[in-house]
Write an enzyme that holds these catalytic residues in place. Structure first.
Site, mmCIF file in Angstrom:
data_model
loop_
_atom_site.group_PDB
_atom_site.id
_atom_site.type_symbol
_atom_site.label_atom_id
_atom_site.label_comp_id
_atom_site.label_asym_id
_atom_site.label_seq_id
_atom_site.Cartn_x
_atom_site.Cartn_y
_atom_site.Cartn_z
ATOM 1 N N ARG A 1 -6.691 8.597 15.249
ATOM 2 C CA ARG A 1 -5.918 7.461 15.763
ATOM 3 C C ARG A 1 -6.045 7.335 17.278
ATOM 4 N NH1 ARG A 1 0.283 6.218 14.155
ATOM 5 N NH2 ARG A 1 0.955 5.117 16.018
ATOM 6 N N GLU B 1 -6.831 7.221 5.684
ATOM 7 C CA GLU B 1 -6.087 8.465 5.908
ATOM 8 C C GLU B 1 -6.847 9.601 5.243
ATOM 9 O OE1 GLU B 1 -2.701 9.142 7.048
ATOM 10 O OE2 GLU B 1 -2.459 7.113 7.843
ATOM 11 N N PHE C 1 -8.054 2.072 3.272
ATOM 12 C CA PHE C 1 -7.268 0.882 2.976
ATOM 13 C C PHE C 1 -7.780 -0.357 3.697
ATOM 14 C CE2 PHE C 1 -4.855 3.449 6.119
ATOM 15 C CZ PHE C 1 -4.998 2.640 7.234
ATOM 16 N N LYS D 1 5.917 -0.957 7.604
ATOM 17 C CA LYS D 1 6.101 0.266 6.818
ATOM 18 C C LYS D 1 7.558 0.423 6.382
ATOM 19 C CE LYS D 1 6.293 2.986 11.100
ATOM 20 N NZ LYS D 1 5.611 4.005 11.915
ATOM 21 N N LYS E 1 1.983 4.598 1.385
ATOM 22 C CA LYS E 1 1.880 5.197 2.721
ATOM 23 C C LYS E 1 1.671 6.700 2.558
ATOM 24 C CE LYS E 1 3.812 5.233 7.335
ATOM 25 N NZ LYS E 1 3.188 6.529 7.608
ATOM 26 N N ASP F 1 0.838 -1.203 0.000
ATOM 27 C CA ASP F 1 0.000 0.000 0.000
ATOM 28 C C ASP F 1 0.867 1.245 0.000
ATOM 29 O OD1 ASP F 1 -2.169 -1.646 0.201
ATOM 30 O OD2 ASP F 1 -2.922 -0.817 2.084
ATOM 31 N N ARG G 1 0.766 -3.545 17.179
ATOM 32 C CA ARG G 1 1.814 -3.274 16.188
ATOM 33 C C ARG G 1 2.626 -4.551 16.035
ATOM 34 N NH1 ARG G 1 3.884 1.619 14.812
ATOM 35 N NH2 ARG G 1 3.180 2.595 16.743
#
Length: 509
Positions: A232, A261, A299, A377, A212, A210, A371
Site C-alpha cells: 500500500r 490482498e 478485487f 467499508k 473485506k 466485496d 478515499r
C-alpha cells in the site's frame, strides 16, 4: 536557496491555521526555487527527507555543536549532506555518520539547527501535509489542482510532480500516466457504521459488496516475465512473495496491473491471525515445510494487455478481472440491489473469519490514491473501557508529548489490572496535550525524559475501539487487541467500572 528561507517559511506555515495562508506561503517559496532545488524544497516543505533511511534517530541529533553565527547553508548542501549520511554502512559507519552530522549542524544557525533536528527525526510540526503541498504546487505553477493530484497519484510522488509542473506545466503532468511496473497509490475506502449507511453513501441502487479480507494490500504488476509486487505504501516486496509471483505468472496475460490482498490461511481456509501474515510478508520467505504461505485475492484490475482501465467504470474492470483471474483468487463478491441479500453476505463474511465488507459503486472509476464515497467499508466495531497503566514519551511528530498509552483490563480475582497492549492511534493534538497534563499529575515515576516510560496511577478510564482480539504471549493476560485506537477518555467512569479480562477474552474467535 538558503536553508533559512525554507525554515522561515516553515515557521510561518506552522504559525497560521488558515489553509489559504499556508498554501500561499508554500507557493511563494516554491516559485523562488531553482529547477535543481525543486525536488528537495518540495520534500522539505512536506516535512520529510528525500532519503528513505539515514540511520539517524533522536539520539543522533541530540548533542549538537555550537551553531553558526550567520546563515550560509543552502538547501542543496543539506540534501547532499544527508545523502552522505545515508550512504554510510559497515564498520566505522556510526562514527562517520556522527562526524558528518556534526559538520552539517555546525554550519547551521540556532534556528536552522532546531528545524533540521525536526526534519531528521520526522518532528517538523507545521501542518503542511502532502495535500497542502500539492495545492501550493498548483498555485505556483498555474496548473489545475486536479492535474497535480492525478499526476501525484500515478507517480506515487509529489516531489517528482512538483518538478514537472514547475518546469513544464500541465503538458508535462500529462506525461504521468499509468505505467506497468511503476506502482500507483491505491484507491482507498471510507467508512460507514452499518450496511444501510454504506449502500446509501456509495450511491444506492445496484452495488458490489466485496468481502473485506484481513491481509496486506498488494498491487501486482506484470510485464512479460517480469513481476513486481508493491505494498500500500509502494514498497517493493516481490522477493518476499514467491508464491504470489508464481500465481501472477500463471495468469493468461502478459501485461497487467492487479489490486488485491494477500493473507495467510489455515487448513480450513479461514484467515490465520493477522500477525502471521504481517510477519510472513515482512521478511524473506520461508515457504518450505512448516512455512507460512500467503494466498493472493484480487478485487480490481487497472491495466490489461495494453488497455488502461483506471477511468473505466467498475463494471468494466470487474469483467476484465473475471476474464483474467480464476475464481479461487478473486475476492468473494455479491452484486445486488437487495439490502437483505447484502446483509446476509456480510454475516457470512464475518462467520468465515473476515473483517467485514466493502460496498462499491459499480459505475465508479478507479480513483487512485483517494478515499471517497465510491468504496465504503463496513466492519463490526468493538469497544472496551480500559485503564491507562503507563504512558510513553512520543517521538517524531509527537516529540515532547506523552503519547503511547499502556492499556489494562480489570482482573476481579486479583484486584489488579492486566496489560493488553499499547496505542497512540486516534489521538489528536488536543488529546495529546490533555493527556500529557493528565498523566503528569497521575505519574508514579518521574514524568520527565529521564525515563521513556512513565508509570501512572491506574485511575484514568479510556474507551478503546478495536478490530479483534488475538492470543499473544507478549502480554501477561495472554491476549492482545488488534488495531486499538482511542475513542475518548471516560471521566464518567471509575477504574472499578472498567471491563474485565474475561470480557476481553470473550472476543477471541
Amino acid at each position: 536557496m538558503l536553508l533559512l528561507d525554507l525554515v522561515t517559511t516553515s515557521r510561518a506555515v506552522a504559525a497560521t491555521r488558515s489553509r489559504k495562508a499556508k498554501v500561499a506561503a508554500l507557493a511563494t517559496l516554491l516559485a523562488s526555487a531553482a529547477p535543481d532545488e525543486l525536488e528537495t524544497v518540495t520534500a522539505y516543505l512536506g516535512g520529510t527527507l528525500r532519503q528513505r533511511r539515514t540511520g539517524l534517530g533522536w539520539r543522533g541529533v541530540q548533542a549538537l555543536p555550537d551553531p553558526a553565527g550567520s546563515p550560509t547553508l543552502e538547501v542543496t548542501e543539506v540534501h547532499q549532506a544527508f545523502e552522505a549520511v545515508a550512504a554510510f554502512a559497515g564498520s566505522g559507519s556510526q562514527a562517520a555518520r556522527a562526524a558528518a552530522v556534526a559538520d552539517l549542524f555546525a554550519r547551521a544557525t540556532d534556528d536552522e539547527q532546531e528545524w533540521l533536528r525536526g526534519l531528521a527525526t520526522g518532528a517538523v510540526r507545521q501542518g503542511a501535509l502532502d495535500a497542502l503541498v500539492q495545492e501550493a504546487v498548483a498555485v505556483a505553477s498555474g496548473v489545475p489542482l486536479s492535474a497535480v493530484r492525478r499526476a501525484a497519484m500515478l507517480a506515487g510522488s509529489t516531489t517528482q510532480v512538483a518538478v514537472a509542473a514547475m518546469t513544464g506545466g500541465e503538458e508535462a503532468l500529462a506525461g504521468f500516466g499509468l505505467e506497468v511496473g511503476r506502482p500507483v497509490l491505491p484507491m482507498l475506502a471510507s467508512s460507514a457504521p452499518d450496511l444501510i449507511s454504506a449502500i446509501a453513501k456509495a450511491g444506492g441502487g445496484v452495488v458490489a459488496v466485496d468481502t473485506k479480507l484481513d491481509g496486506i494490500r498488494i498491487q501486482v504488476h506484470r510485464e512479460g516475465d517480469e513481476i513486481r509486487i508493491a505494498t500500500r505504501t509502494l514498497d517493493d516486496i516481490t522477493a518476499r512473495l514467491p508464491e504470489v509471483v508464481a500465481i501472477a505468472r500463471a495468469l493468461s496475460a502478459d501485461r497487467f496491473v492487479l489490486d488485491g490482498e494477500a493473507l495467510a490461511l489455515d487448513d480450513a481456509g479461514r484467515p490465520r491471525p493477522f500477525q502471521e501474515t504481517a510477519s510472513r510478508t515482512a521478511q524473506a520467505p520461508a515457504v518450505g515445510p512448516g512455512g507460512v504461505v500467503v494466498t493472493p485475492y484480487f478485487f480490481d484490475v487497472l491495466h490489461l494487455d495494453g488497455v488502461d482501465l483506471l477511468d473505466a467504470p467498475g463494471t468494466e474492470r470487474v469483467a476484465a478481472l473475471e476474464r483474467l483471474v480464476p475464481v479461487e483468487h478473486r475476492v468473494p463478491r455479491l452484486v445486488t440491489d437487495d439490502a437483505g441479500a447484502a446483509s446476509d453476505f456480510l454475516a457470512a463474511a464475518i462467520r468465515s473469519g473476515h473483517e467485514g465488507v466493502v460496498v462499491k459503486n459499480v459505475n465508479a472509476p478507479y480513483d487512485a490514491g483517494r478515499r471517497g464515497s465510491a468504496w465504503v467499508k463496513v466492519k463490526p466495531v468493538h469497544t472496551l473501557d480500559l485503564v491507562v497503566l503507563a504512558v510513553e514519551w512520543g517521538s517524531g511528530r509527537r516529540e515532547g508529548w506523552l503519547s503511547n498509552i499502556h492499556l489494562g483490563a480489570r482482573d476481579p480475582d486479583s484486584g489488579d489490572f492486566v496489560m493488553l497492549g499499547k496505542t497512540f492511534k486516534g489521538m489528536t493534538d488536543e488529546i495529546l496535550a490533555w493527556q500529557t497534563e493528565r498523566f503528569t499529575d497521575l505519574a508514579t515515576s518521574p514524568a520527565d525524559r529521564s525515563s521513556y516510560v512513565v508509570h501512572v496511577r491506574p485511575e484514568q478510564v479510556v474507551e478503546i475501539a478495536f478490530d479483534g482480539v488475538q492470543r499473544s504471549s507478549r502480554y501477561p493476560g495472554g491476549v492482545a487487541l488488534r488495531f486499538a485506537r482511542v475513542v475518548r477518555y471516560r471521566d464518567d467512569k471509575s477504574a472499578g467500572e472498567a471491563d474485565t479480562l474475561a470480557t476481553v477474552r470473550g472476543f477471541l474467535a
